[in-house]
Design an enzyme around this catalytic site. Structure first.
Site, PDB file in Angstrom:
ATOM      1  N   CYS A   1      -7.586 -15.128  16.249  1.00 17.31           N
ATOM      2  CA  CYS A   1      -7.464 -16.279  17.150  1.00 17.31           C
ATOM      3  C   CYS A   1      -8.706 -17.156  17.041  1.00 17.31           C
ATOM      4  O   CYS A   1      -9.734 -16.737  16.535  1.00 17.31           O
ATOM      5  CB  CYS A   1      -7.326 -15.799  18.588  1.00 17.31           C
ATOM      6  SG  CYS A   1      -6.086 -14.526  18.816  1.00 17.31           S
TER       7      CYS A   1
ATOM      8  N   ARG B   1      -7.288 -19.710  10.368  1.00 20.26           N
ATOM      9  CA  ARG B   1      -7.319 -18.313  10.795  1.00 20.26           C
ATOM     10  C   ARG B   1      -5.926 -17.764  11.065  1.00 20.26           C
ATOM     11  O   ARG B   1      -5.751 -16.569  11.202  1.00 20.26           O
ATOM     12  CB  ARG B   1      -8.154 -18.195  12.076  1.00 20.26           C
ATOM     13  CG  ARG B   1      -9.604 -18.574  11.878  1.00 20.26           C
ATOM     14  CD  ARG B   1     -10.296 -18.733  13.197  1.00 20.26           C
ATOM     15  NE  ARG B   1     -10.580 -17.460  13.812  1.00 20.26           N
ATOM     16  CZ  ARG B   1     -11.751 -16.835  13.730  1.00 20.26           C
ATOM     17  NH1 ARG B   1     -12.729 -17.386  13.067  1.00 20.26           N
ATOM     18  NH2 ARG B   1     -11.951 -15.697  14.311  1.00 20.26           N
TER      19      ARG B   1
ATOM     20  N   TRP C   1      -3.081 -15.739  18.043  1.00 18.73           N
ATOM     21  CA  TRP C   1      -2.291 -14.949  17.086  1.00 18.73           C
ATOM     22  C   TRP C   1      -1.888 -13.706  17.863  1.00 18.73           C
ATOM     23  O   TRP C   1      -2.734 -12.896  18.239  1.00 18.73           O
ATOM     24  CB  TRP C   1      -3.177 -14.609  15.895  1.00 18.73           C
ATOM     25  CG  TRP C   1      -2.466 -14.074  14.712  1.00 18.73           C
ATOM     26  CD1 TRP C   1      -1.681 -14.772  13.835  1.00 18.73           C
ATOM     27  CD2 TRP C   1      -2.506 -12.726  14.231  1.00 18.73           C
ATOM     28  NE1 TRP C   1      -1.240 -13.938  12.837  1.00 18.73           N
ATOM     29  CE2 TRP C   1      -1.725 -12.680  13.054  1.00 18.73           C
ATOM     30  CE3 TRP C   1      -3.126 -11.552  14.646  1.00 18.73           C
ATOM     31  CZ2 TRP C   1      -1.536 -11.521  12.315  1.00 18.73           C
ATOM     32  CZ3 TRP C   1      -2.932 -10.394  13.909  1.00 18.73           C
ATOM     33  CH2 TRP C   1      -2.155 -10.386  12.762  1.00 18.73           C
TER      34      TRP C   1
ATOM     35  N   ASN D   1     -10.728 -14.030  22.509  1.00 16.69           N
ATOM     36  CA  ASN D   1     -10.426 -13.367  21.224  1.00 16.69           C
ATOM     37  C   ASN D   1     -10.786 -11.904  21.380  1.00 16.69           C
ATOM     38  O   ASN D   1     -11.818 -11.585  21.979  1.00 16.69           O
ATOM     39  CB  ASN D   1     -11.289 -13.930  20.093  1.00 16.69           C
ATOM     40  CG  ASN D   1     -10.817 -15.289  19.632  1.00 16.69           C
ATOM     41  OD1 ASN D   1      -9.837 -15.820  20.126  1.00 16.69           O
ATOM     42  ND2 ASN D   1     -11.533 -15.851  18.682  1.00 16.69           N
ATOM     43  N   GLY D   2      -9.959 -11.028  20.782  1.00 17.21           N
ATOM     44  CA  GLY D   2     -10.255  -9.598  20.852  1.00 17.21           C
ATOM     45  C   GLY D   2      -9.174  -8.869  21.621  1.00 17.21           C
ATOM     46  O   GLY D   2      -8.079  -9.407  21.832  1.00 17.21           O
TER      47      GLY D   2
ATOM     48  N   GLU E   1      -6.760  -5.287  -7.154  1.00 19.25           N
ATOM     49  CA  GLU E   1      -7.041  -6.557  -6.497  1.00 19.25           C
ATOM     50  C   GLU E   1      -5.978  -7.595  -6.882  1.00 19.25           C
ATOM     51  O   GLU E   1      -5.494  -8.346  -6.034  1.00 19.25           O
ATOM     52  CB  GLU E   1      -8.448  -7.053  -6.874  1.00 19.25           C
ATOM     53  CG  GLU E   1      -8.797  -8.439  -6.407  1.00 19.25           C
ATOM     54  CD  GLU E   1      -8.629  -8.666  -4.912  1.00 19.25           C
ATOM     55  OE1 GLU E   1      -8.464  -7.707  -4.150  1.00 19.25           O
ATOM     56  OE2 GLU E   1      -8.626  -9.850  -4.512  1.00 19.25           O
TER      57      GLU E   1
ATOM     58  N   LYS F   1      -3.495  -9.566  -4.332  1.00 20.19           N
ATOM     59  CA  LYS F   1      -3.470 -11.036  -4.259  1.00 20.19           C
ATOM     60  C   LYS F   1      -2.042 -11.546  -4.358  1.00 20.19           C
ATOM     61  O   LYS F   1      -1.614 -12.391  -3.595  1.00 20.19           O
ATOM     62  CB  LYS F   1      -4.327 -11.592  -5.402  1.00 20.19           C
ATOM     63  CG  LYS F   1      -5.090 -12.819  -5.126  1.00 20.19           C
ATOM     64  CD  LYS F   1      -6.361 -12.669  -4.347  1.00 20.19           C
ATOM     65  CE  LYS F   1      -6.301 -11.874  -3.088  1.00 20.19           C
ATOM     66  NZ  LYS F   1      -7.523 -11.423  -2.541  1.00 20.19           N
TER      67      LYS F   1
ATOM     68  N   GLU G   1       0.121 -10.620  -1.170  1.00 20.22           N
ATOM     69  CA  GLU G   1      -0.179 -11.274   0.115  1.00 20.22           C
ATOM     70  C   GLU G   1       0.205 -12.749   0.132  1.00 20.22           C
ATOM     71  O   GLU G   1       0.591 -13.266   1.164  1.00 20.22           O
ATOM     72  CB  GLU G   1      -1.626 -11.064   0.554  1.00 20.22           C
ATOM     73  CG  GLU G   1      -2.663 -11.711  -0.290  1.00 20.22           C
ATOM     74  CD  GLU G   1      -4.081 -11.393   0.169  1.00 20.22           C
ATOM     75  OE1 GLU G   1      -4.299 -11.231   1.367  1.00 20.22           O
ATOM     76  OE2 GLU G   1      -4.962 -11.319  -0.695  1.00 20.22           O
TER      77      GLU G   1
ATOM     78  N   HIS H   1       3.483   9.546 -15.123  1.00 20.60           N
ATOM     79  CA  HIS H   1       3.610  10.611 -14.105  1.00 20.60           C
ATOM     80  C   HIS H   1       4.499  10.183 -12.947  1.00 20.60           C
ATOM     81  O   HIS H   1       4.391  10.724 -11.857  1.00 20.60           O
ATOM     82  CB  HIS H   1       2.222  11.024 -13.615  1.00 20.60           C
ATOM     83  CG  HIS H   1       1.371  11.555 -14.716  1.00 20.60           C
ATOM     84  ND1 HIS H   1       1.484  12.836 -15.195  1.00 20.60           N
ATOM     85  CD2 HIS H   1       0.429  10.947 -15.478  1.00 20.60           C
ATOM     86  CE1 HIS H   1       0.631  13.008 -16.201  1.00 20.60           C
ATOM     87  NE2 HIS H   1      -0.018  11.870 -16.390  1.00 20.60           N
TER      88      HIS H   1
ATOM     89  N   LYS I   1      -7.388 -14.195   8.728  1.00 18.33           N
ATOM     90  CA  LYS I   1      -8.559 -14.196   7.867  1.00 18.33           C
ATOM     91  C   LYS I   1      -9.526 -13.077   8.211  1.00 18.33           C
ATOM     92  O   LYS I   1     -10.074 -12.429   7.342  1.00 18.33           O
ATOM     93  CB  LYS I   1      -9.262 -15.554   7.969  1.00 18.33           C
ATOM     94  CG  LYS I   1     -10.471 -15.697   7.066  1.00 18.33           C
ATOM     95  CD  LYS I   1     -10.080 -15.618   5.599  1.00 18.33           C
ATOM     96  CE  LYS I   1     -11.249 -15.612   4.657  1.00 18.33           C
ATOM     97  NZ  LYS I   1     -10.881 -15.123   3.321  1.00 18.33           N
TER      98      LYS I   1
HETATM   99  C1  F6R Z   1      -7.267 -10.136   0.988  1.00 16.59           C
HETATM  100  C2  F6R Z   1      -8.225 -10.206   2.066  1.00 16.59           C
HETATM  101  C3  F6R Z   1      -8.424  -9.013   2.936  1.00 16.59           C
HETATM  102  C4  F6R Z   1      -9.913  -8.842   3.250  1.00 16.59           C
HETATM  103  C5  F6R Z   1     -10.122  -7.698   4.237  1.00 16.59           C
HETATM  104  C6  F6R Z   1     -11.588  -7.472   4.519  1.00 16.59           C
HETATM  105  O1  F6R Z   1      -7.249 -11.304   0.239  1.00 16.59           O
HETATM  106  O2  F6R Z   1      -8.839 -11.211   2.278  1.00 16.59           O
HETATM  107  O3  F6R Z   1      -7.900  -7.858   2.340  1.00 16.59           O
HETATM  108  O4  F6R Z   1     -10.598  -8.588   2.059  1.00 16.59           O
HETATM  109  O5  F6R Z   1      -9.467  -8.001   5.432  1.00 16.59           O
HETATM  110  O6  F6R Z   1     -12.182  -8.616   5.036  1.00 16.59           O
HETATM  111  P1  F6R Z   1     -13.756  -8.786   5.057  1.00 16.59           P
HETATM  112  O7  F6R Z   1     -14.217  -8.882   3.630  1.00 16.59           O
HETATM  113  O8  F6R Z   1     -13.992 -10.046   5.815  1.00 16.59           O
HETATM  114  O9  F6R Z   1     -14.314  -7.572   5.719  1.00 16.59           O
END
Ligand code: F6R
Length: 609
Positions: free
Chosen positions: A2, A27, A75, A101-102, A481, A485, A488, A504, A604
């Site tokens: 949020c 966000r 959110w 927030n939280g 990774e 990507k 998501e 396997h 985010k």
């Molecule tokens: C994927 C992504 C998330 C973050 C994860 C950790 O693209 O952005 O998987 O990498 O939530 O976030 P941070 O690095 O901010 O701790």
């Protein structure tokens, strides 16, 4: 997650608040609202489910007057996205408004208690208990009331508060959730994240846990949990507004992919003199004694950690574990002498990574944080002196790109430094690696030229349902990774496998129509990878391979599509190969009509468990 904004000053608060919320919209949110107070302390709330456009329409139909206000993008966590659950929330009399927030963990117990005292709840949110609680505790002094409320609120919170009996002040308070305040001549600002403030000022104060901030036209006062005034410590943010905006790109994700050459340069530049390892907060003696390193992180940052494990073990000969932070924090890890925990986090606010760091500290480990967001909670918990910043600049898109390559670069630099300090890596080899690190930004810029080609491939492949990513050694880390990507941003089912594991089990899924993306950057395992690709193609699946120029001739016969990256050191090749794979994910998402910057269900910064 949020977003919070707040304003007090001479301007129309609603305009400033909506503008600030727009800057935080990256966000992710499902509802938005503002509370605005005029000079006489008349409080008006406007809030709605949906996007900020809806809030703007509501404010046009039903304007609010006043120069003091708080705003929020929500959110949903407790209660569905709806007008009623949107913030701000008020107490029964409507004289106290709160954005939050939280998560308030004891909200149910508080709700029962407050209902017993006569509170009538309008929403299903945990936040609303804060408004009623403040009303219940109010003693004519909101600052004092907030300090008392701290003892009753369990969980994480960053809150902004308006009180109609103190109309010339705006209050805020935090615990385990970020909050930034700022002020300039006659104006005060509040936000949950820096981009909301950049159009007003670049000098900000990161509030600490349990501090209360009081903003007025006279400035900012910061009070600690014991009621003592603290000198606000202003931090100058180097980013400007344009670096937090799209700058002509269709999406933040694309802009940030294109910023990678600069980001890589910024990470390397302050540490570019081989032999001078002052930047690493470990003495040579400590480095030589290290018996084990544990890396904790989540998501993409975890994948940078996996790459780090390979580098630390092979270059510095230090046994290294990588753990998902949410697992580490609960598995009661034994921590012995001469052990180091490295926490990697772009935002520096990820709840699980923070908790894992605290757990390691509690058990006596030395800690090191790798972070992008300056002044974030993880950097403070680790200590600025134990923090290595990646300097990638603001990452706005939910899908992490420039944070990943800089975190990975940082892990390799740490491994080289430790390797030299521990005498496990020759100076000659280290110099060769440093030379490749120097050339990395320009090679990263070259890979950006692959975008057109990837667009064509994506438009042909966008209807695929399942995508596999395979690689060996560090290319397995890259595959994880790349698969994350793609899933998501494009919502395709994509999964990474160590290529040697295909036989396997996963090979059972291969058949015509399946796409296998092969990461082939390591000469040492080239023959084995080629054999794996033959097996894949024998099952009728299609292969998209990524490899350096030097391997292209051998890989080409086993690939239906081949993406060639510039040659570089084998430790940096996966990092360079990540860029076309990010572009691939991006192009697939665009071709499939997905919301690239705000993917479904994602936020985010994951500041709750
Ligand atoms: C994927 C992504 C998330 C973050 C994860 C950790 O693209 O952005 O998987 O990498 O939530 O976030 P941070 O690095 O901010 O701790």
């Amino acid at each position: 997650m949020c977003g919070i904004v707040g304003y007090i000053g001479p301007k129309k608060a609603a305009d400033v608040l909506v503008n600030g919320l727009e800057r935080l919209s990256y966000r992710g949110y499902d509802s938005a609202g503002v509370a605005v107070m005029d000079e006489k302390g008349r409080l008006a709330v406007r809030k709605t489910k949906g996007k900020l456009e809806q809030l703007k329409r509501l404010l046009e139909e039903s304007p609010v007057d006043g120069c003091t206000g708080i705003g929020h993008t929500r959110w949903a966590t407790h209660g569905e996205p709806s007008d009623l659950n949107a913030h701000p929330h008020t107490d029964v009399k409507g004289g106290i408004a709160v954005v939050h927030n939280g998560i308030i963990e004891n909200h149910e117990a508080l709700r029962k208690h407050l209902e017993g005292c006569g509170a009538v709840f309008a929403s299903q949110t945990d936040t609303e208990v804060i408004a009623h609680l403040l009303n219940e505790l109010y003693d004519g002094d909101m600052l004092h009331t907030l300090l008392r409320a701290q003892g009753m609120l369990q969980g994480s919170y960053a809150i902004g508060v308006l009180c109609d009996r103190e109309p010339d002040q705006l209050f805020c308070m935090r615990c385990d959730s970020p909050l930034v305040a700022a002020c300039r001549e006659g104006e005060g600002f509040l936000a949950s994240d820096v981009p909301a403030l950049l159009s007003h000022t670049r000098d900000v104060v990161f509030l600490q846990d349990r501090q209360v901030g009081v903003l007025s036209r006279q400035g900012l006062r910061v009070i600690d949990e014991y009621g003592q005034a603290c000198e606000p410590s202003f931090f100058h943010v180097e980013w400007d507004q344009s670096s937090a905006e799209k700058g002509g790109f269709a999406h933040y994700m694309l802009k940030e992919i294109h910023e990678q050459p600069t980001a890589l340069q910024n990470t390397f530049a302050p540490r570019s003199r081989l032999g001078d390892f002052q930047w690493l907060p470990l003495s040579e003696d400590t480095a030589c004694r290290l018996r084990r390193i544990t890396i904790v992180a989540c998501g993409t940052a975890y994948h940078a950690g996996v790459m780090g494990k390979y580098a630390l073990e092979q270059l510095a000969r230090i046994p290294t574990e990588v753990d998902i932070a949410s697992e580490y924090r609960y598995r009661q890890p034994p921590v012995g002498e001469n052990e180091l925990l490295i926490a990697i986090s772009q935002s520096g606010e990820t709840a699980d990574t923070l908790a894992a760091l605290r757990e390691a500290k509690r058990r006596g480990a030395s800690v090191l944080a790798i972070c992008n967001a300056v002044g974030s909670t993880i950097t403070r918990e680790a200590g600025e002196e134990n923090t290595l910043y990646t300097y990638a600049g603001p990452e706005i898109a939910v899908a992490s790109t420039k944070a990943y390559v800089t975190q990975t670069e940082m892990m390799i630099m740490i491994a080289v430094a430790l390797g030299v300090m521990r005498n496990t890596l020759s100076m000659e080899r280290a110099e060769a690696l440093y030379q490749s690190l120097r050339e990395l930004p320009s090679k990263a810029a070259d890979t950006l030229g692959l975008e057109g080609r990837l667009q064509q491939i994506a438009s042909r492949m966008s209807s695929r349902k399942h995508v596999f990513f395979v690689g060996r050694s560090v290319d397995y880390a890259l595959s994880m990774e790349a698969a994350l990507k793609l899933k998501e941003v494009s919502y395709l089912f994509s999964e990474a496998y160590a290529a040697g594991e295909l036989k396997h089990g996963p090979i059972a899924l291969l058949k015509p129509g399946r796409l296998v993306v092969a990461c082939v950057t390591q000469p040492r395992v080239l023959e084995k990878m080629l054999a794996n690709l033959q097996e894949v193609r024998a099952r009728g699946a299609e292969v998209l391979a990524v490899c350096p120029d030097a391997l292209a001739q051998q890989v080409r016969p086993q690939a239906d599509e081949l993406i060639v990256i510039p040659d570089t050191d084998e430790w940096l090749a996966p990092l360079l190969a990540a860029i076309p794979l990010q572009l691939f994910a991006y192009c697939m998402a665009v071709a499939r009509g997905c919301d690239v910057d705000q993917p479904r269900n994602l936020a985010k910064s994951v500041t709750v468990e």
